[in-house]
Design an enzyme around this catalytic site. Structure first.
Site, PDB file in Angstrom:
ATOM      1  N   LYS A 227       0.840  -1.211   0.000  1.00 43.31           N
ATOM      2  CA  LYS A 227       0.000   0.000   0.000  1.00 43.31           C
ATOM      3  C   LYS A 227       0.872   1.258   0.000  1.00 43.31           C
ATOM      4  CE  LYS A 227      -2.981   0.687   3.574  1.00 43.31           C
ATOM      5  NZ  LYS A 227      -2.890   2.027   4.174  1.00 43.31           N
ATOM      6  N   SER A 228       1.858   1.297   0.871  1.00 41.22           N
ATOM      7  CA  SER A 228       2.696   2.507   0.974  1.00 41.22           C
ATOM      8  C   SER A 228       3.431   2.772  -0.342  1.00 41.22           C
ATOM      9  CB  SER A 228       3.729   2.343   2.090  1.00 41.22           C
ATOM     10  OG  SER A 228       3.087   2.302   3.332  1.00 41.22           O
TER      11      SER A 228
ATOM     12  N   ARG B 185       3.062   5.952  -3.231  1.00 44.51           N
ATOM     13  CA  ARG B 185       4.225   6.748  -3.645  1.00 44.51           C
ATOM     14  C   ARG B 185       4.481   6.643  -5.137  1.00 44.51           C
ATOM     15  NH1 ARG B 185       4.025   5.739   1.563  1.00 44.51           N
ATOM     16  NH2 ARG B 185       5.164   7.059   3.020  1.00 44.51           N
TER      17      ARG B 185
ATOM     18  N   ARG C 282      -8.567  12.646  12.579  1.00 49.42           N
ATOM     19  CA  ARG C 282      -7.130  12.376  12.777  1.00 49.42           C
ATOM     20  C   ARG C 282      -6.295  13.643  12.643  1.00 49.42           C
ATOM     21  NH1 ARG C 282      -5.716   6.992   9.594  1.00 49.42           N
ATOM     22  NH2 ARG C 282      -3.769   7.310  10.737  1.00 49.42           N
TER      23      ARG C 282
ATOM     24  N   ASP D 114       2.016  -1.007  11.989  1.00 51.04           N
ATOM     25  CA  ASP D 114       0.723  -1.499  11.489  1.00 51.04           C
ATOM     26  C   ASP D 114       0.457  -2.961  11.867  1.00 51.04           C
ATOM     27  OD1 ASP D 114       0.217   0.977  10.421  1.00 51.04           O
ATOM     28  OD2 ASP D 114       0.938   0.470   8.417  1.00 51.04           O
TER      29      ASP D 114
ATOM     30  N   LYS E 261      -4.732   6.252  14.947  1.00 50.53           N
ATOM     31  CA  LYS E 261      -4.849   5.537  13.660  1.00 50.53           C
ATOM     32  C   LYS E 261      -6.331   5.542  13.236  1.00 50.53           C
ATOM     33  CE  LYS E 261      -0.552   4.506  12.983  1.00 50.53           C
ATOM     34  NZ  LYS E 261       0.173   5.153  11.901  1.00 50.53           N
TER      35      LYS E 261
ATOM     36  N   ARG F  33      -6.530   2.132  18.237  1.00 48.32           N
ATOM     37  CA  ARG F  33      -6.263   0.696  18.107  1.00 48.32           C
ATOM     38  C   ARG F  33      -5.944   0.047  19.448  1.00 48.32           C
ATOM     39  NH1 ARG F  33      -3.104   0.457  12.221  1.00 48.32           N
ATOM     40  NH2 ARG F  33      -5.033   0.514  11.013  1.00 48.32           N
TER      41      ARG F  33
ATOM     42  N   ARG G 171      -7.352  -3.132   9.864  1.00 43.72           N
ATOM     43  CA  ARG G 171      -6.363  -4.001  10.525  1.00 43.72           C
ATOM     44  C   ARG G 171      -6.944  -4.639  11.792  1.00 43.72           C
ATOM     45  NH1 ARG G 171      -2.495  -3.491   6.935  1.00 43.72           N
ATOM     46  NH2 ARG G 171      -1.903  -1.396   6.248  1.00 43.72           N
TER      47      ARG G 171
HETATM   48  C1  S3P Z   1       2.307   4.965   6.245  1.00 42.03           C
HETATM   49  C2  S3P Z   1       2.914   5.361   7.409  1.00 42.03           C
HETATM   50  C3  S3P Z   1       2.462   4.946   8.751  1.00 42.03           C
HETATM   51  C4  S3P Z   1       1.566   3.731   8.672  1.00 42.03           C
HETATM   52  C5  S3P Z   1       0.517   3.875   7.606  1.00 42.03           C
HETATM   53  C6  S3P Z   1       1.171   4.042   6.235  1.00 42.03           C
HETATM   54  C7  S3P Z   1       2.828   5.471   4.961  1.00 42.03           C
HETATM   55  O1  S3P Z   1       1.736   6.009   9.339  1.00 42.03           O
HETATM   56  O2  S3P Z   1       0.949   3.502   9.926  1.00 42.03           O
HETATM   57  O3  S3P Z   1      -0.316   2.746   7.571  1.00 42.03           O
HETATM   58  O4  S3P Z   1       2.486   4.910   3.901  1.00 42.03           O
HETATM   59  O5  S3P Z   1       3.578   6.455   4.983  1.00 42.03           O
HETATM   60  P1  S3P Z   1       2.457   7.173  10.189  1.00 42.03           P
HETATM   61  O6  S3P Z   1       3.315   7.962   9.275  1.00 42.03           O
HETATM   62  O7  S3P Z   1       1.328   7.991  10.760  1.00 42.03           O
HETATM   63  O8  S3P Z   1       3.239   6.459  11.251  1.00 42.03           O
END
Ligand code: S3P
Length: 428
Positions: free
Chosen positions: A21-22, A26, A122, A315, A342, A346, A388
């Site tokens: 996902k991350s 990007r 958030r 996560d 989150k 959580r 999650r």
């Molecule tokens: C993510 C960073 C994390 C993670 C999130 C995805 C990202 O969050 O918990 O699921 O893709 O940069 P934080 O930057 O708030 O720690």
């Protein structure tokens, strides 16, 4: 939707899981900032990443293949985005909201961005404060700390910023804004968070300096369009790794998972707990390492999870808590206050769900303590609208006596389409 889970003997076979996902976020955002056509293979075609694609489309980016796993993103350069006609919607995705806010801060136009009920709760000041220091004008609820935000972007100046939170979203929003700013932007964080933005920029030819926790980018550095190959998401694999470890008779191979060291904290903890986990066919593609993960069930002992490992498994804490209920001894999760902001709180959600199932779990200030092993009993638990939490509870259900019902399980769609089908296929 209710998800019903019954006890199984084990998880067996070979799995191919959806893309990271991350890295998908990007590839889309940095691809849009390049000039030319970036392709992304293995793109995660789900709620969160679709939110990013929708925002980029409304900013004038042509994207082919939306709804599939292979995309072509036609970048328009650092400043080629167009003013959106309407409010941008980040849905449930904080990564979208925070990274896109960084992008919008450096564009010479007005824009607004919002999100769903959960995302609007958030904190956004963690990105808006430094972006305002760089020169952006940002308005929003609660002194620009909650969505919706209204942004008048424009000329930014590089800053030196020391973040008090280890967060890849903060770091990435500022790196993106830094590419759009005049001069140099330098960012430091207290512990190393996931570094996919840094790696993707290097892969796309941007000169980014990394000295320990200090990252610097020069304004005006334009990413080059590239072909990005995205590995499977270790945060999705985590549920199956946990499920294989705690059920009696498991042997699972999960194909070509991203094993970037800023994401493998859970594997390190599980190995310390005695888990049988191996990496095979390891390779490096597009600056990211990947491997097949082979995991077998076995006896586990307790651990202490705190300090600088937290960003490397942030996560995975919900499902690690489930594993801890089946491990021998007291597992302490500390320094995890970030879990309170989150998709839901959580800490509360895990403690509540696992207690209902009969686990010995106690909430503390900045975390919780699990004593194991305890037998779990199937019952009705809540997802709290958090993907999650829903999947972690499903894994708990695999070892519980009787049926476990997870209410509101449709939220799993934001990160893992087909979770239930993959689970059914591997369950024995
Ligand atoms: C993510 C960073 C994390 C993670 C999130 C995805 C990202 O969050 O918990 O699921 O893709 O940069 P934080 O930057 O708030 O720690």
């Amino acid at each position: 939707m209710d998800l019903r889970i019954n006890k199984i003997k084990g998880l067996q076979g070979e799995l191919e899981l959806p893309g990271d996902k991350s890295i998908s976020h990007r590839a889309a955002i940095i691809g849009a900032m390049s000039s030319g056509k970036t392709t992304a293979t293995g793109f995660l075609n789900t709620g969160d990443c679709l939110s990013t694609l929708r925002c980029l489309s409304e900013l004038g980016i042509k994207i082919e293949g939306i709804g599939g796993e292979k995309l072509a993103i036609h970048g328009r350069g650092l400043h080629g985005f167009k003013e959106p006609e309407d409010i941008l919607d980040a849905g449930n995705s904080a990564t979208t909201a925070r990274l896109v806010t960084g992008l919008l801060s450096g564009q010479d136009f007005f824009s607004t961005i919002t999100g769903d009920d959960s995302l609007r709760q958030r904190p956004m000041n963690r990105v808006t404060d430094p972006l305002v220091r760089m020169g952006a004008s940002i308005w929003g609820r609660d002194k620009a700390s909650r969505l919706p935000l209204a942004i008048r972007g424009g000329r930014l100046s590089g800053i030196r910023y020391t973040s008090s939170i280890a967060s890849a979203q903060i770091k990435s929003a500022l790196i993106i804004a830094g590419l759009l700013a005049d001069g140099e932007t330098t960012i430091t964080e207290p512990h190393l968070s996931r570094d996919h933005t840094e790696r993707m920029l290097r892969f796309m030819g941007v000169d980014i300096s990394i000295k320990g926790l200090l990252i610097s980018v020069q304004g005006g550095s334009q990413p080059k369009a590239m072909d990005v190959d995205i590995p499977a998401d270790i945060s999705s694999a985590a549920f199956f790794i946990a499920g294989a470890l705690i059920t009696g008779d498991s042997e699972l191979t999960i194909r070509q998972v991203g094993v970037n060291q800023t994401r493998t904290g859970m594997i390190d903890v599980l190995k310390d707990m005695g888990a049988d986990i191996m990496f095979d066919r390891m390779s490096m593609k597009c600056q990211e390492s990947r491997a097949d993960i082979i995991v077998k069930s076995g006896r586990l002992k307790n651990a202490r999870i705190s300090g600088d490992i937290i960003p490397r498994l942030i996560d995975e804490i919900p499902v690690l808590a489930v594993v801890a209920t089946q491990a021998e001894g007291q597992t302490i999760f500390d320094d995890i206050g970030e879990l309170r902001v989150k998709e839901t709180d959580r800490i509360k959600a895990i403690v509540d769900g696992l207690q209902k199932m009969g686990a010995d779990v106690k909430e503390i200030d900045d975390g919780f303590i699990v004593k194991g092993p305890t037998p779990l009993k199937g019952c009705q638990v809540e997802s709290y609208g958090d993907h999650r939490i829903a999947m972690a509870m499903a894994i708990a259900g695999l070892v519980a006596d009787g049926e476990t019902t997870i209410r509101g399980a449709e939220c799993m769609q934001v990160s893992f389409p087909g979770f239930e089908k993959v689970l059914q296929r591997a369950a024995k």
